[in-house]
Scaffold this motif. Structure first.
Motif, PDB file in Angstrom:
ATOM      1  N   PRO A 259       0.832  -1.204   0.000  1.00 18.33           N
ATOM      2  CA  PRO A 259       0.000   0.000   0.000  1.00 18.33           C
ATOM      3  C   PRO A 259       0.869   1.258   0.000  1.00 18.33           C
ATOM      4  O   PRO A 259       2.077   1.195   0.249  1.00 18.33           O
ATOM      5  N   PRO A 260       0.286   2.405  -0.267  1.00 21.14           N
ATOM      6  CA  PRO A 260       1.031   3.665  -0.126  1.00 21.14           C
ATOM      7  C   PRO A 260       1.405   3.889   1.346  1.00 21.14           C
ATOM      8  O   PRO A 260       0.738   3.380   2.258  1.00 21.14           O
ATOM      9  N   ALA A 261       2.469   4.628   1.596  1.00 17.65           N
ATOM     10  CA  ALA A 261       2.937   4.871   2.972  1.00 17.65           C
ATOM     11  C   ALA A 261       2.055   5.932   3.629  1.00 17.65           C
ATOM     12  O   ALA A 261       2.444   7.087   3.791  1.00 17.65           O
ATOM     13  N   GLN A 262       0.856   5.536   4.035  1.00 19.69           N
ATOM     14  CA  GLN A 262      -0.079   6.435   4.685  1.00 19.69           C
ATOM     15  C   GLN A 262       0.245   6.537   6.185  1.00 19.69           C
ATOM     16  O   GLN A 262       0.975   5.708   6.728  1.00 19.69           O
ATOM     17  N   PRO A 263      -0.315   7.518   6.866  1.00 19.19           N
ATOM     18  CA  PRO A 263      -0.141   7.589   8.324  1.00 19.19           C
ATOM     19  C   PRO A 263      -0.650   6.317   8.997  1.00 19.19           C
ATOM     20  O   PRO A 263      -1.698   5.774   8.629  1.00 19.19           O
ATOM     21  N   LEU A 264       0.096   5.848   9.979  1.00 18.14           N
ATOM     22  CA  LEU A 264      -0.258   4.625  10.684  1.00 18.14           C
ATOM     23  C   LEU A 264      -1.235   4.928  11.816  1.00 18.14           C
ATOM     24  O   LEU A 264      -1.175   6.008  12.444  1.00 18.14           O
ATOM     25  N   PRO A 265      -2.118   3.988  12.144  1.00 14.87           N
ATOM     26  CA  PRO A 265      -3.064   4.234  13.228  1.00 14.87           C
ATOM     27  C   PRO A 265      -2.379   4.175  14.592  1.00 14.87           C
ATOM     28  O   PRO A 265      -1.440   3.398  14.799  1.00 14.87           O
ATOM     29  N   ALA A 266      -2.823   5.015  15.514  1.00 12.01           N
ATOM     30  CA  ALA A 266      -2.305   4.964  16.888  1.00 12.01           C
ATOM     31  C   ALA A 266      -2.902   3.759  17.602  1.00 12.01           C
ATOM     32  O   ALA A 266      -4.018   3.312  17.317  1.00 12.01           O
ATOM     33  N   ILE A 267      -2.129   3.231  18.574  1.00 13.41           N
ATOM     34  CA  ILE A 267      -2.568   2.054  19.304  1.00 13.41           C
ATOM     35  C   ILE A 267      -3.076   2.506  20.652  1.00 13.41           C
ATOM     36  O   ILE A 267      -2.307   2.983  21.515  1.00 13.41           O
ATOM     37  N   SER A 268      -4.391   2.392  20.835  1.00 11.52           N
ATOM     38  CA  SER A 268      -4.978   2.771  22.124  1.00 11.52           C
ATOM     39  C   SER A 268      -4.694   1.700  23.159  1.00 11.52           C
ATOM     40  O   SER A 268      -4.573   0.512  22.834  1.00 11.52           O
ATOM     41  N   LEU A 269      -4.551   2.139  24.451  1.00 11.53           N
ATOM     42  CA  LEU A 269      -4.094   1.239  25.507  1.00 11.53           C
ATOM     43  C   LEU A 269      -5.162   1.051  26.570  1.00 11.53           C
ATOM     44  O   LEU A 269      -5.967   1.946  26.850  1.00 11.53           O
ATOM     45  N   GLY A 270      -5.157  -0.160  27.150  1.00  7.28           N
ATOM     46  CA  GLY A 270      -5.964  -0.456  28.318  1.00  7.28           C
ATOM     47  C   GLY A 270      -5.066  -0.603  29.534  1.00  7.28           C
ATOM     48  O   GLY A 270      -3.910  -0.141  29.556  1.00  7.28           O
ATOM     49  N   GLU A 271      -5.554  -1.271  30.563  1.00  3.30           N
ATOM     50  CA  GLU A 271      -4.760  -1.426  31.779  1.00  3.30           C
ATOM     51  C   GLU A 271      -3.577  -2.366  31.578  1.00  3.30           C
ATOM     52  O   GLU A 271      -2.486  -2.129  32.129  1.00  3.30           O
TER      53      GLU A 271
ATOM     54  N   VAL B 172       6.810   8.756  26.208  1.00  2.59           N
ATOM     55  CA  VAL B 172       5.915   9.908  26.349  1.00  2.59           C
ATOM     56  C   VAL B 172       4.760   9.488  27.229  1.00  2.59           C
ATOM     57  O   VAL B 172       4.182   8.397  27.064  1.00  2.59           O
ATOM     58  N   ASP B 173       4.390  10.336  28.186  1.00  4.27           N
ATOM     59  CA  ASP B 173       3.311  10.012  29.108  1.00  4.27           C
ATOM     60  C   ASP B 173       1.976  10.332  28.439  1.00  4.27           C
ATOM     61  O   ASP B 173       1.522  11.474  28.423  1.00  4.27           O
ATOM     62  N   GLN B 174       1.338   9.306  27.820  1.00  5.95           N
ATOM     63  CA  GLN B 174       0.039   9.453  27.177  1.00  5.95           C
ATOM     64  C   GLN B 174      -0.672   8.106  27.169  1.00  5.95           C
ATOM     65  O   GLN B 174      -0.074   7.085  27.508  1.00  5.95           O
ATOM     66  N   ASP B 175      -1.970   8.097  26.810  1.00 10.45           N
ATOM     67  CA  ASP B 175      -2.768   6.878  26.910  1.00 10.45           C
ATOM     68  C   ASP B 175      -2.782   6.078  25.600  1.00 10.45           C
ATOM     69  O   ASP B 175      -3.646   5.226  25.394  1.00 10.45           O
TER      70      ASP B 175
ATOM     71  N   ARG C 102       6.189   6.274  19.862  1.00 11.75           N
ATOM     72  CA  ARG C 102       6.122   7.269  20.936  1.00 11.75           C
ATOM     73  C   ARG C 102       4.953   6.914  21.840  1.00 11.75           C
ATOM     74  O   ARG C 102       3.815   6.849  21.370  1.00 11.75           O
ATOM     75  N   GLY C 103       5.261   6.693  23.172  1.00 14.15           N
ATOM     76  CA  GLY C 103       4.212   6.347  24.094  1.00 14.15           C
ATOM     77  C   GLY C 103       4.756   6.005  25.465  1.00 14.15           C
ATOM     78  O   GLY C 103       5.962   6.201  25.746  1.00 14.15           O
ATOM     79  N   PRO C 104       3.895   5.491  26.359  1.00 10.86           N
ATOM     80  CA  PRO C 104       4.356   5.103  27.696  1.00 10.86           C
ATOM     81  C   PRO C 104       5.529   4.141  27.613  1.00 10.86           C
ATOM     82  O   PRO C 104       5.533   3.234  26.771  1.00 10.86           O
TER      83      PRO C 104
END
Length: 517
Positions: free
Chosen positions: A437-449, A503-506, A477-479
């Motif tokens: 595929p074309p190099a599109q922006p990648l989806p962010a990975i949301s986090l649980g506990e 990075v401190d984020q969820d 970039r993330g916890p």
């Protein structure tokens, strides 16, 4: 339009003609027949009514064009399906009989205006039939040269005879007032299928088929028109032509028929020779291997020099000298240099072994053909999914892999490209499909506990797939703990990680380390 028969000639001219015939040996010999023909055959023909009937049906009308196109459409479908029944059924609609007989009768009577009207009608109908057939072929998934199509690309003397007999039947029926759809079918059979095949050749740019079918159509057209001219002359449809013009017309018709018959006769002779050669080749191969062997396939390349012959034989005993023996035998019997290549398959000596082997080979060939169709369908799906040309799809049969680089499609996400790749594989098991595929922006990975939640897990699968296909390193970039664990999983999947930032984020943001220019 009116016609003047022999009975309408001036008395002096009629008497002069009669005297010439009476005092010539040929005239005296055929005088009784001429009197019988004049008094009992021609006498019952209403020449004016016949001419008027044909003339009124010759002009180009909307009905004529519609029926011609519909007949051509049914004919080309029957040819593509290789169905003689459908081809014959199409002839019931064809209205070509009237204009082509009109050409013949106009030539006999010397009516120039009638000739132009009939010729124009036939030309427009023929062009419409060819173009409509070509249009159907262009939108059809079937564009293979079938046996029915191939049979109309090599005109021979038998085709001329079919046209000749059709024209005699059509002319007689028209003159005697017994015309009908069955007679029209006889003439249409000689004209409409070749026209449909001309359309096929035009649509597929197969000029061998195009010119072969056009040659058959032209041969049949001339034969039918000139035969109708002769019939009209025999039944007294003579008007403005003088004796000299009539004589020149007769000589011209004779030479045209001769010019047509010679090459068509040679073509028929070649076809007969090929048929006989097929039988000789089969007998020679069978004699070499004996009665217990079975010939599965046999092919001859008639255009090669020397003549190339290939065959497949199921035999209980291998014959190492078969090719040389058969070559020597056929060279003597056919009178031409030949090359023979016989592929031998050893089977048991029991009576049914060859048949069983042939069935097994047929099943294998059928399975291979089915697989090829599946592969072709898979490649077609890849072309559509990637939005590229066929030549941009890479097909590797050795590794059973198909791949392509997709062009950007507005509004389609990476997950959409992944779904397209899954659909391309379809019903072709054992093959690896790679849609880059074309190099599109990648989806962010949301986090649980305890790690990625349900949406985050789906995003990680999409990211892993896209990174494998595109081959660029990633930046995470993330916890700290969650990001480090994700980086470990991605590296285990063979994906290069260029940078990991805490990075401190969820959620974990993912990007490409570098994008292609």
């Amino acid at each position: 339009m009116t016609a003047t028969t022999t009975a309408d000639l001036p008395a002096d001219e009629e008497a002069e003609r009669a005297a010439r015939w009476v005092f010539s040996p040929v005239g005296r010999a055929i005088a009784p027949f001429r009197r019988y023909w004049r008094d009992h055959v021609r006498a019952g023909v209403d020449h004016k009514e016949v001419v008027a009937k044909i003339a009124t049906e010759c002009p180009t009308t909307p009905r004529y064009m519609l029926m011609t196109m519909m007949s051509a459409g049914i004919a080309i479908l029957g040819l593509l399906l290789s169905s003689p029944a459908v081809v014959i059924g199409a002839m019931l609609l064809s209205p070509l009989m009237s204009p082509i007989l009109g050409v013949g009768f106009a030539l006999a009577t010397g009516k120039q205006k009638w000739l132009k009207i009939s010729a124009k009608s036939l030309a427009l109908g023929s062009v419409a039939a060819v173009l409509f057939s070509a249009l159907i072929v262009l939108v059809s998934p079937l564009q293979t040269v079938t046996e029915e199509i191939a049979a109309r690309t090599r005109p021979n003397l038998f085709d001329l005879m079919v046209a000749l007999f059709s024209s005699i039947a059509g002319s007689y029926a028209m003159i005697r007032g017994r015309e009908g759809s069955i007679v029209g079918v006889a003439i249409a059979t000689a004209l409409m299928p070749p026209l449909a095949v001309v359309g096929f050749g035009l649509a597929t740019l197969n000029w061998t088929v195009f010119f072969g079918a056009f040659g058959l159509f032209f041969t049949n057209f001339l034969t039918i028109a000139l035969t109708a001219t002769i019939m009209a002359r025999l039944y007294g449809f003579r008007t403005t032509l003088s004796s000299r013009q009539g004589w020149f017309q007769n000589v011209g018709i004779f030479f045209i028929f001769t010019a047509l018959a010679i090459p068509l006769g040679l073509s028929l002779r070649q076809i007969a020779w090929e048929t006989n050669s097929q039988r000789i080749v089969k007998n020679a191969i069978q004699s070499e291997f004996g009665e217990r062997a079975r010939i599965s396939e046999q092919a001859i390349d008639w255009d090669s020099e020397p003549l190339a012959i290939t065959a497949t034989v199921f035999t209980p005993d291998f014959d190492t000298s078969a090719n040389a023996d058969i070559t020597a035998d056929l060279k003597e019997r056919l009178g031409r240099d030949v090359t023979v290549r016989v592929e031998q398959f050893r089977v048991g000596a029991n009576p049914g072994a060859a048949e069983q082997a042939e069935l097994a080979r047929a099943r294998a060939a059928e399975q291979a053909a089915a697989t090829e169709r599946q592969i072709a369908a898979m490649v077609s799906r890849m072309v559509m999914a990637a939005g590229v040309e066929r030549g941009e799809v890479l097909l590797d049969r050795d590794t059973r892999r198909v791949s392509a680089t997709a062009r950007p499609l507005p509004g389609l996400s990476l997950e959409g490209y992944r779904e397209l790749e899954r659909r391309v594989g379809g019903d072709t098991p054992g093959w690896t499909v790679n849609l880059r595929p074309p190099a599109q922006p990648l989806p962010a990975i949301s986090l649980g506990e305890d790690g990625p939640d349900e949406a985050g897990a789906a995003a990680e699968v999409t990211t892993t797939w896209a990174a494998r296909r595109i081959g660029l390193p990633l930046v995470l970039r993330g916890p700290e703990e969650q990001t480090a664990a994700l980086a470990t999983r991605l590296r285990a999947a063979g994906i290069e990680i260029a940078q990991v930032e805490s990075v401190d984020q969820d959620r974990i943001a993912i990007g490409w380390a570098s994008l292609p220019q």
